[in-house]
Scaffold this motif. Structure first.
Motif, short mmCIF file in Angstrom:
data_model
loop_
_atom_site.label_atom_id
_atom_site.label_comp_id
_atom_site.label_asym_id
_atom_site.label_seq_id
_atom_site.Cartn_x
_atom_site.Cartn_y
_atom_site.Cartn_z
N GLY A 124 0.82 -1.21 0.00
CA GLY A 124 0.00 0.00 0.00
C GLY A 124 0.85 1.26 0.00
O GLY A 124 0.49 2.27 -0.62
N LEU A 125 2.00 1.19 0.67
CA LEU A 125 2.91 2.35 0.67
C LEU A 125 3.67 2.46 -0.64
O LEU A 125 3.71 3.51 -1.29
CB LEU A 125 3.92 2.22 1.83
N TRP A 126 4.26 1.35 -1.08
CA TRP A 126 5.19 1.38 -2.22
C TRP A 126 4.46 1.56 -3.55
O TRP A 126 5.09 1.91 -4.55
CB TRP A 126 6.04 0.11 -2.24
N ASP A 127 3.16 1.29 -3.57
CA ASP A 127 2.40 1.50 -4.80
C ASP A 127 2.36 2.97 -5.21
O ASP A 127 2.22 3.29 -6.39
CB ASP A 127 0.95 1.02 -4.62
N VAL A 128 2.44 3.86 -4.22
CA VAL A 128 2.29 5.27 -4.56
C VAL A 128 3.55 6.09 -4.27
O VAL A 128 3.69 7.20 -4.79
CB VAL A 128 1.08 5.92 -3.83
N LEU A 129 4.46 5.57 -3.44
CA LEU A 129 5.70 6.31 -3.15
C LEU A 129 6.91 5.47 -3.57
O LEU A 129 6.95 4.26 -3.31
CB LEU A 129 5.80 6.63 -1.66
N SER A 130 7.87 6.11 -4.20
CA SER A 130 9.10 5.41 -4.59
C SER A 130 10.03 5.29 -3.39
O SER A 130 9.86 5.98 -2.39
CB SER A 130 9.79 6.18 -5.71
N ASN A 131 11.03 4.41 -3.52
CA ASN A 131 12.04 4.31 -2.46
C ASN A 131 12.62 5.67 -2.13
O ASN A 131 12.82 6.03 -0.96
CB ASN A 131 13.19 3.39 -2.92
N GLN A 132 12.88 6.42 -3.19
CA GLN A 132 13.50 7.73 -3.02
C GLN A 132 12.57 8.67 -2.25
O GLN A 132 13.01 9.36 -1.31
CB GLN A 132 13.81 8.31 -4.42
N GLU A 133 11.31 8.69 -2.61
CA GLU A 133 10.36 9.56 -1.92
C GLU A 133 10.23 9.17 -0.45
O GLU A 133 10.14 10.03 0.43
CB GLU A 133 8.99 9.50 -2.61
N VAL A 134 10.19 7.87 -0.20
CA VAL A 134 10.08 7.40 1.18
C VAL A 134 11.31 7.81 1.98
O VAL A 134 11.22 8.31 3.10
CB VAL A 134 9.87 5.87 1.21
N ALA A 135 12.49 7.60 1.38
CA ALA A 135 13.73 7.94 2.08
C ALA A 135 13.79 9.43 2.38
O ALA A 135 14.16 9.84 3.50
CB ALA A 135 14.94 7.51 1.24
N ARG A 159 -10.51 14.22 -1.19
CA ARG A 159 -10.89 15.44 -1.91
C ARG A 159 -11.60 15.02 -3.20
O ARG A 159 -11.12 14.15 -3.92
CB ARG A 159 -9.62 16.24 -2.24
N ASP A 160 -12.75 15.65 -3.48
CA ASP A 160 -13.52 15.30 -4.69
C ASP A 160 -13.74 13.80 -4.78
O ASP A 160 -13.45 13.18 -5.82
CB ASP A 160 -12.79 15.78 -5.96
N ARG A 161 -14.20 13.21 -3.73
CA ARG A 161 -14.52 11.78 -3.70
C ARG A 161 -13.32 10.87 -3.97
O ARG A 161 -13.48 9.71 -4.35
CB ARG A 161 -15.63 11.46 -4.69
N GLY A 162 -12.08 11.35 -3.80
CA GLY A 162 -10.93 10.46 -3.98
C GLY A 162 -9.80 10.87 -3.05
O GLY A 162 -9.75 12.01 -2.58
N TRP A 163 -8.91 9.92 -2.76
CA TRP A 163 -7.76 10.22 -1.92
C TRP A 163 -6.65 10.77 -2.79
O TRP A 163 -6.27 10.16 -3.79
CB TRP A 163 -7.31 8.97 -1.16
N ARG A 164 -6.12 11.93 -2.41
CA ARG A 164 -5.11 12.62 -3.23
C ARG A 164 -3.84 12.85 -2.41
O ARG A 164 -3.91 13.23 -1.25
CB ARG A 164 -5.62 14.00 -3.68
N ILE A 165 -2.70 12.64 -3.07
CA ILE A 165 -1.43 12.93 -2.40
C ILE A 165 -0.69 14.03 -3.16
O ILE A 165 -1.21 14.56 -4.14
CB ILE A 165 -0.54 11.66 -2.27
N ALA A 166 0.51 14.35 -2.69
CA ALA A 166 1.29 15.44 -3.28
C ALA A 166 1.41 15.24 -4.79
O ALA A 166 1.49 14.12 -5.29
CB ALA A 166 2.68 15.48 -2.64
N GLY A 167 1.44 16.35 -5.53
CA GLY A 167 1.53 16.30 -6.98
C GLY A 167 0.22 15.91 -7.63
O GLY A 167 0.19 15.45 -8.76
N ASP A 168 -0.87 16.04 -6.88
CA ASP A 168 -2.21 15.69 -7.36
C ASP A 168 -2.30 14.26 -7.88
O ASP A 168 -3.08 13.95 -8.78
CB ASP A 168 -2.68 16.68 -8.44
N ARG A 169 -1.48 13.40 -7.30
CA ARG A 169 -1.56 11.99 -7.68
C ARG A 169 -2.63 11.30 -6.82
O ARG A 169 -3.03 11.82 -5.77
CB ARG A 169 -0.21 11.31 -7.47
N LEU A 170 -3.04 10.11 -7.26
CA LEU A 170 -3.98 9.33 -6.47
C LEU A 170 -3.28 8.75 -5.25
O LEU A 170 -2.18 8.21 -5.35
CB LEU A 170 -4.53 8.18 -7.31
#
Lengths: 518, 518
Positions: free
Chosen positions: A438-449, A483-494
């Motif tokens: 669930g974490l790695w599907d939306v964040l890269s290793n680099q972003e997590v680090a 937001r707008d019936r969906g979960w949104r993260i930085a960069g307006d990604r899902l």
């Protein structure tokens, strides 16, 4: 005779489940479910809190509160956005004691047919005085990502560390003497052995004569080839730990297989386990959770993912060798998409088990069958059914509306990577991160680090809650906001709609551990 | 109808061997040996020179003389110190033209049952005007390390590049249009196709409707899971080259299997092949030869070795699934050494196919059988017989004095790595080194890189012989000098007693190549 019979923690618990003081052979006809759905023990949630945590609309992030985990480990989790009623992730964190237990044949759970550990005979392990044997413990962190129900994940979270304990018990006295190379053979004292030290069990390469004698009967070994049979492989201590963990996964899977005859154990689960023992971290992974280390800002991946993509060739090879596993419905060949009937006779791209590239083949009727592996990336499936290829459980999983079993294609064997913790100096910001997909599907290793390093850099280094706060921050960054019936993260990604669980383990704390805490 | 029948170079040669103008089905009863032992064609040795080169006492180093190889490639070789009468290494270096050949059914070698390449239909490949199709060529360097005779290595050196040519022919027109994504399906013109462009063959993901229709009949796909069947995998051009090389190895192996019914083709061989095509180097390896690139002093390994050690788990898995392949003589379990009869009932270290670590098991009678994989490093053997696990030939190899065939455990599939040559600038000292294990057994990657970089740094950059001189220097450093009845190299280590063959390919020359030379 110097034999120690080890009554394992697992066998006593199984005794408890299966027999409640009577013979372990008698199976209770209608047992109540022993492990209802719950969240990890260390969160210490009330039943009300468990219910609140399962709100798919607000998706509250749960974090560790009062309870402190070993090494000040941080933890946070969140439920999915509705893909399953319950949070199918589970977690476990324990410090497990390994101690020599006296055998007690009068105990109801004493089972003489169980495997027992035979100690090396006295002359082989002369340097160990058994009266001085110290206890060992190991640290255990684990994440289980369930699918098709929460049963297997809940069950594995309760037992896997006990299976690891049982396997490590069998080599405990060897591990307690880290300078000793593991003896090739362990046996009861043998008079012949005393008279001819090199003719019986051997260690440290002493048994050239014995090996040669053994090899003399080797098939296909003309005399000129004899010298290569003199050797004896040197096995490292850490290989025993790896083997113990590997076999513990197998035992865990067999345990689920047995218990499902009595209880309903729904679904299956991936397993990502970290064992800390004698200065080393062993990271065992079966599935698509991920572990990585951040040290001095550098990322060290500590696991590989096992998916239909990454294990395509193993699965195709198995299906090629045992085509009956595919019934009449599947083909072991891979195509870029489904083949249609009107394409018979034309030429289409395909891959077989031995290929990494693609070539064209003339389409046959046979190729209209559904491919064993189909789809790409996260959408790839084995037998149109399951998206991971290693893990525990799933013993009864079949292809929809058919008798084709999925289990033969799944492996319960983890890949184990070793990190020699005691070899490095670690700062307070050096951590190992464990998280479900669930974490790695939306964040890269680099972003997590970057997120973790950034977060920890802004914390008071003495704050014991900083690792839980960092875990919470990660889960937040991956879930996002509604937001707008969906979960949104930085960069307006899902954001991730999956269950997300995160451990953050500070590595500095390992350095202060005794190699053999008593 | 727009179909081109390609008469491949291989089929015409097979026609020559097998049929001499008559039907390819008739097998010549007592044909003379067609390929006697020799050294690589490009050395252009006289029969006398071939004989002199086989002196196991003086071990003369042969180098490239007058003949110039493409890219000014350097080459040197030396025979073994007596382990076999002949030099069982072979080498090949060719530039092979890929051209569309007109089909000629009246030709004696026209074989209508052979695979033919079907071109994409006109509307699919609209951007290609077939009258403007250019020719392509590829460069080919190969080393073959024979064992159990020189037959397979000699044969493979003559044919493998032609099998690669044949496989590449089949995708020639796709490769000639590098911007085109390979069509998923190639077919004859189809009226339906014209009327409904998305319903028949598809490319570039246009055929969602078609894919969906195909998927509707998928077993086990409830409606909720349908979306994942919409997709179509995007295949890269370079994957077609990889697939072509992989299939060429398979065809080469099948070719040996066929021809050995007519000729004696002794032994087997490893194969390490480099193909340069359209700006990329494809390094295909089956066995324990090795390729590496030295660029700016940095070492880039371009191959992995396939040995009983590195492929233990694949072989154990196969034996586990098909135990009859082991006869009654072998066990698929691994032990650190032979088990002796008196150890039955004791506990011994072992590994199964799913394990990387070791654990103890109670020794059974069954475990007294000889292990499928036995020995360590260079001494490891499959079925006590062979030390490599991939390569060509060996179709008749059996365990000594038994009916147990080795071939099922050997794979003829190479691993193919890609180096995008056109992406980098290369200096005159940047090279790819290919060598048989005779070199790598005694020199590390680091030592080889230092030797070559040091040698080339002292050469006139315009000297076209510098790469052959560097190869000679490497062979010299690995063979050493004869002293006290043994070959000695620097540091008073033992020199290699094996055959040694070395190509040194300067990478700068690739940069000056046209991507599509005509």
């Amino acid at each position: 005779m110097m034999i120690t019979r080890v009554r394992s923690a697992v066998s006593s618990i199984i005794g408890g489940i299966m027999a409640s003081g009577s013979s372990a052979q008698e199976i209770h006809p209608n047992p109540p479910p022993r492990f209802p759905y719950s969240r990890p023990d260390f969160l210490a949630l009330s039943p009300d809190e468990v219910e609140c945590s399962a709100d798919h609309i607000s998706r509250p992030i749960l974090i560790l509160k009062e309870m402190k985990l070993p090494w000040a480990t941080g933890y946070a989790e969140v439920i999915n956005a509705g893909k399953s009623t319950l949070n199918e992730d589970q977690a476990c964190c324990e410090v497990v004691e390994l101690r020599k237990r006296p055998a007690d044949p009068s105990s109801p759970s004493y089972t003489p047919t169980r495997r027992r550990s035979s100690l090396p005979s006295a002359d082989v392990l002369e340097s160990i005085d058994s009266t001085e044997v110290k206890e060992l413990n190991f640290h255990h962190w684990a994440l289980f990502d369930g699918h098709g129900g929460s049963g297997a994940a809940v069950f594995a979270a309760k037992f896997l560390h006990l299976h690891i304990e049982e396997q490590l018990q069998e080599v405990l006295e060897i591990l307690q003497n880290p300078t000793l190379q593991p003896p090739t053979c362990l046996g009861e004292e043998n008079p012949v052995h005393h008279l001819h030290p090199s003719a019986g069990c051997s260690q440290r390469g002493l048994s050239r004569a014995a090996s040669l004698r053994g090899a003399a009967g080797a098939p296909g070994s003309p005399n000129t080839m004899a010298p290569r049979f003199f050797m004896e492989k040197k096995i490292k201590q850490e290989s025993l730990v790896v083997g113990a963990i590997e076999n513990a996964f197998k035992e865990m899977d067999a345990h689920i297989a047995r218990e499902r005859m009595v209880y309903s154990i729904s679904g299956g689960c991936t397993a990502l386990v970290v064992v800390y023992l004698l200065g080393k971290l062993y990271v065992a992974n079966a599935g698509d959770s991920r572990a990585l280390i951040i040290r001095g800002g550098e990322i060290l991946p500590m696991s590989s993912s096992f998916t239909p993509d990454s294990e395509r060739q193993r699965l195709q090879f198995l299906a090629h060798l045992q085509p009956s596993l595919l019934g009449n419905d599947f083909t072991h060949l891979e195509f870029p998409r489904r083949v249609t009937k009107k394409e018979v006779g034309k030429r289409m791209l395909y891959r077989d088990f031995s290929m990494n590239g693609w070539a064209y083949k003339t389409v046959q009727e046979e190729d209209l069958k559904f491919p064993l592996i189909f789809g790409e990336g996260k959408k790839a499936r084995v037998l149109a059914t399951i998206g991971i290829t290693r893990g525990l459980g799933n013993h009864d999983l079949k292809v929809h509306d058919s008798d084709i079993a999925i289990k033969p294609f799944l492996s319960c064997s983890p890949e184990v990577k070793i990190y020699n913790l005691s070899q490095y100096e670690h700062s307070a910001d050096d951590v190992m991160i464990l998280a479900t997909d669930g974490l790695w599907d939306v964040l890269s290793n680099q972003e997590v680090a970057e997120a973790v390093s950034g977060f920890l850099g802004n914390c008071d280094p003495d704050d014991q809650h900083r690792y839980t706060m960092a875990a919470q921050d990660l889960v937040m960054k991956a879930r996002g906001v509604l937001r707008d019936r969906g979960w949104r993260i930085a960069g307006d990604r899902l954001g991730s709609g999956d269950d997300i669980s995160v451990f953050i383990i500070p590595l500095m704390h390992g350095n202060s551990q005794q190699p053999q805490p008593s």
